[in-house]
Design a protein around this motif. Structure first.
Motif, PDB file in Angstrom:
ATOM      1  N   HIS A  38    -123.766 107.539  27.078  1.00  0.00           N
ATOM      2  CA  HIS A  38    -123.568 108.945  26.722  1.00  0.00           C
ATOM      3  C   HIS A  38    -124.338 109.274  25.442  1.00  0.00           C
ATOM      4  O   HIS A  38    -124.297 108.511  24.473  1.00  0.00           O
ATOM      5  CB  HIS A  38    -122.082 109.252  26.514  1.00  0.00           C
ATOM      6  CG  HIS A  38    -121.299 109.270  27.785  1.00  0.00           C
ATOM      7  ND1 HIS A  38    -120.916 108.116  28.438  1.00  0.00           N
ATOM      8  CD2 HIS A  38    -120.826 110.315  28.534  1.00  0.00           C
ATOM      9  CE1 HIS A  38    -120.238 108.441  29.535  1.00  0.00           C
ATOM     10  NE2 HIS A  38    -120.174 109.760  29.608  1.00  0.00           N
ATOM     11  N   ARG A  50    -124.978 112.456  30.017  1.00  0.00           N
ATOM     12  CA  ARG A  50    -124.565 111.182  30.607  1.00  0.00           C
ATOM     13  C   ARG A  50    -125.688 110.623  31.466  1.00  0.00           C
ATOM     14  O   ARG A  50    -126.254 111.322  32.306  1.00  0.00           O
ATOM     15  CB  ARG A  50    -123.317 111.381  31.456  1.00  0.00           C
ATOM     16  CG  ARG A  50    -122.819 110.120  32.134  1.00  0.00           C
ATOM     17  CD  ARG A  50    -121.837 110.338  33.277  1.00  0.00           C
ATOM     18  NE  ARG A  50    -121.143 111.594  33.206  1.00  0.00           N
ATOM     19  CZ  ARG A  50    -121.392 112.602  34.040  1.00  0.00           C
ATOM     20  NH1 ARG A  50    -122.333 112.487  34.956  1.00  0.00           N
ATOM     21  NH2 ARG A  50    -120.717 113.734  33.950  1.00  0.00           N
ATOM     22  N   THR A  64    -122.849 117.531  30.539  1.00  0.00           N
ATOM     23  CA  THR A  64    -121.504 118.043  30.796  1.00  0.00           C
ATOM     24  C   THR A  64    -121.073 118.913  29.638  1.00  0.00           C
ATOM     25  O   THR A  64    -121.254 118.547  28.476  1.00  0.00           O
ATOM     26  CB  THR A  64    -120.503 116.880  30.959  1.00  0.00           C
ATOM     27  OG1 THR A  64    -120.942 116.049  32.037  1.00  0.00           O
ATOM     28  CG2 THR A  64    -119.109 117.408  31.255  1.00  0.00           C
ATOM     29  N   THR A  74    -114.444 113.748  24.809  1.00  0.00           N
ATOM     30  CA  THR A  74    -115.505 113.134  25.603  1.00  0.00           C
ATOM     31  C   THR A  74    -114.968 111.938  26.371  1.00  0.00           C
ATOM     32  O   THR A  74    -115.242 111.761  27.567  1.00  0.00           O
ATOM     33  CB  THR A  74    -116.668 112.690  24.701  1.00  0.00           C
ATOM     34  OG1 THR A  74    -117.186 113.825  24.007  1.00  0.00           O
ATOM     35  CG2 THR A  74    -117.775 112.044  25.521  1.00  0.00           C
ATOM     36  N   ASP A  78    -114.749 112.878  30.228  1.00  0.00           N
ATOM     37  CA  ASP A  78    -115.968 112.447  30.909  1.00  0.00           C
ATOM     38  C   ASP A  78    -116.087 110.934  31.056  1.00  0.00           C
ATOM     39  O   ASP A  78    -116.337 110.443  32.153  1.00  0.00           O
ATOM     40  CB  ASP A  78    -117.216 112.978  30.184  1.00  0.00           C
ATOM     41  CG  ASP A  78    -118.466 112.822  31.039  1.00  0.00           C
ATOM     42  OD1 ASP A  78    -118.754 113.728  31.829  1.00  0.00           O
ATOM     43  OD2 ASP A  78    -119.125 111.767  30.938  1.00  0.00           O
ATOM     44  N   THR A  82    -115.707 109.127  34.623  1.00  0.00           N
ATOM     45  CA  THR A  82    -116.953 108.593  35.165  1.00  0.00           C
ATOM     46  C   THR A  82    -116.786 107.147  35.601  1.00  0.00           C
ATOM     47  O   THR A  82    -117.266 106.736  36.676  1.00  0.00           O
ATOM     48  CB  THR A  82    -118.083 108.703  34.122  1.00  0.00           C
ATOM     49  OG1 THR A  82    -118.348 110.090  33.860  1.00  0.00           O
ATOM     50  CG2 THR A  82    -119.357 108.036  34.619  1.00  0.00           C
TER      51      THR A  82
END
Length: 411
Positions: A38, A50, A64, A74, A78, A82
């Protein structure tokens, strides 16, 4: 039963170049290994980039938008999703999560635990340090903002804080060195890292121009070194885990000490020596208690001449027995094993690491800050009348907060 979930190896480090080099060295050893990285350059504006790739192809390259631009959101919104999504899409592939410099590995472990996700398992936390810059970062008084590494408008962390936490939480430390590093400097760095993280496996690479990627992967991947039951650094001593070693002699000018006491600190005397204690050490960690606030366990974290003191919650001795279930099993076991008929589980446990640290002088300074026999004899009523510069900072019934008082570079 065999755990068949994909494993996640977390790579942290303050040097992006060194961390990326290790990540790509691992990728080439396994075509099924997936790297997740990231870029937080735009996180203060709520945008995170990402990248997901294997050794030979990019699987994803997306940006994102987050409602609140910060490290914690984050991770929550995310990073963890992920990892879960990739584990389901590529069930036969293990994952390598490379963290940006501003992200601390403990935050990843905490976010994963709070998410309740069970699609992957955190296999190990590896911190990569660049030999050429580590000591400068540990002694720096810079904040992340000074290096344009801050992850949010209110991110007031110091460089030394972040680097220290990255090293301490690791179960494996990789030193990215170079043939040009002086041998004595290399040995001093090794001694320092072993005292900052004596519980970690230590690996050094880069002493020669060639890196044996296969040997490196064997030492870093699928090691199962991460134990999710071990608490964060500030809570370790409370649960009976070691927070350092006592090594006054040391080696290569690096030494370490432990300080333990059942007696409480006199708040004024302790306050008056804080600058002396932090200026003499590279790193300090642990917990303590002060006579005027006997219900509060207080966390100590110092680095780069800065200090953070914070509320770690209540001592069990200050709670009715029926509330002991609020504490972890290890916390209760540690309290039972070391219970004192007068102080209960109240205790001070501090660890310091330094360069040519005068351990005898440090120990004497700390002992002078404890209550004297006469002050102990005054009892709790007398203690409450002592002058307290920390008054109001550690309310016993508040949620644990590891940064209630800040001084120096961390303020």
């Amino acid at each position: 039963m065999t755990d068949s979930r994909p494993r996640v190896t977390v790579l942290a480090g303050f040097s992006p170049a060194a961390t990326d080099a290790v990540a790509h060295s691992l990728l080439v050893t396994d075509p099924t290994l997936i790297l997740v990285a990231h870029d937080l350059t735009g996180v203060r504006d709520g945008v995170v980039r990402r990248t997901v790739r294997t050794s030979d192809q990019v699987l994803e390259d997306d940006s994102t938008e987050l409602v609140h631009g910060c490290v914690s959101c984050t991770l929550r919104e995310d990073v963890i999703p992920t990892l879960v999504r990739l584990s389901r899409r590529h069930p036969g592939s293990d994952l390598l999560l490379a963290l940006p410099p501003a992200v601390e590995p403990e935050a990843v472990a905490a976010a994963y635990a709070m998410s309740g996700a069970d699609a992957v398992r955190l296999d190990s936390f590896v911190t990569v340090v660049e030999a050429a810059g580590l000591l400068d970062d540990l002694t720096s008084t810079d904040g992340l903002r000074d290096r344009d590494r801050h992850a949010a408008a209110n991110d007031d962390r110091a460089v030394a804080d972040v680097v220290s936490r990255q090293v301490e939480f690791a179960d494996t430390i990789v030193v990215w060195s170079s043939p040009e590093i002086d041998v004595l400097e290399r040995d001093r760095l090794t001694a320092l890292l072993h005292r900052l993280a004596p519980w970690a496996a230590h690996v050094r690479i880069g002493d020669s121009p060639m890196v044996d990627c296969t040997a490196l992967a064997a030492r870093l991947l699928r090691t199962s070194r991460h134990d999710p039951a071990v608490p964060g650094m500030l809570g370790r001593a409370l649960e009976g885990y070691p927070i350092g070693i006592h090594d006054p002699a040391g080696e290569h000018s690096v030494n370490a000490m432990l300080f333990h006491s059942r007696r409480p600190f006199h708040p004024r005397r302790l306050h008056d020596v804080l600058d002396d204690l932090t200026s003499e050490t590279l790193r300090g960690r642990g917990h303590l208690w002060i006579a005027t606030q006997p219900d509060a366990a207080i966390g100590w974290e110092s680095s780069g001449s800065g200090l953070r003191l914070g509320n770690l919650g209540r001592w069990l001795a200050s709670l009715p027995r029926e509330r002991w279930g609020e504490a972890s099993d290890m916390r209760r076991l540690a309290a039972d094993a070391n219970w004192d008929p007068y102080y209960g589980d109240r205790t001070t446990a501090l660890s310091f690491v330094g360069l040519d640290l005068d351990v005898e002088a440090m120990t004497a300074t700390l002992r002078r800050c404890l209550l004297t026999d006469a002050e102990i004899a005054d009892g709790a009523d007398g203690w409450h009348a002592l002058p307290d510069p920390f008054a109001g900072f550690f309310p016993a019934d508040s949620e644990p907060e590891p940064a209630a008082v800040s001084r120096g570079a961390a303020s």
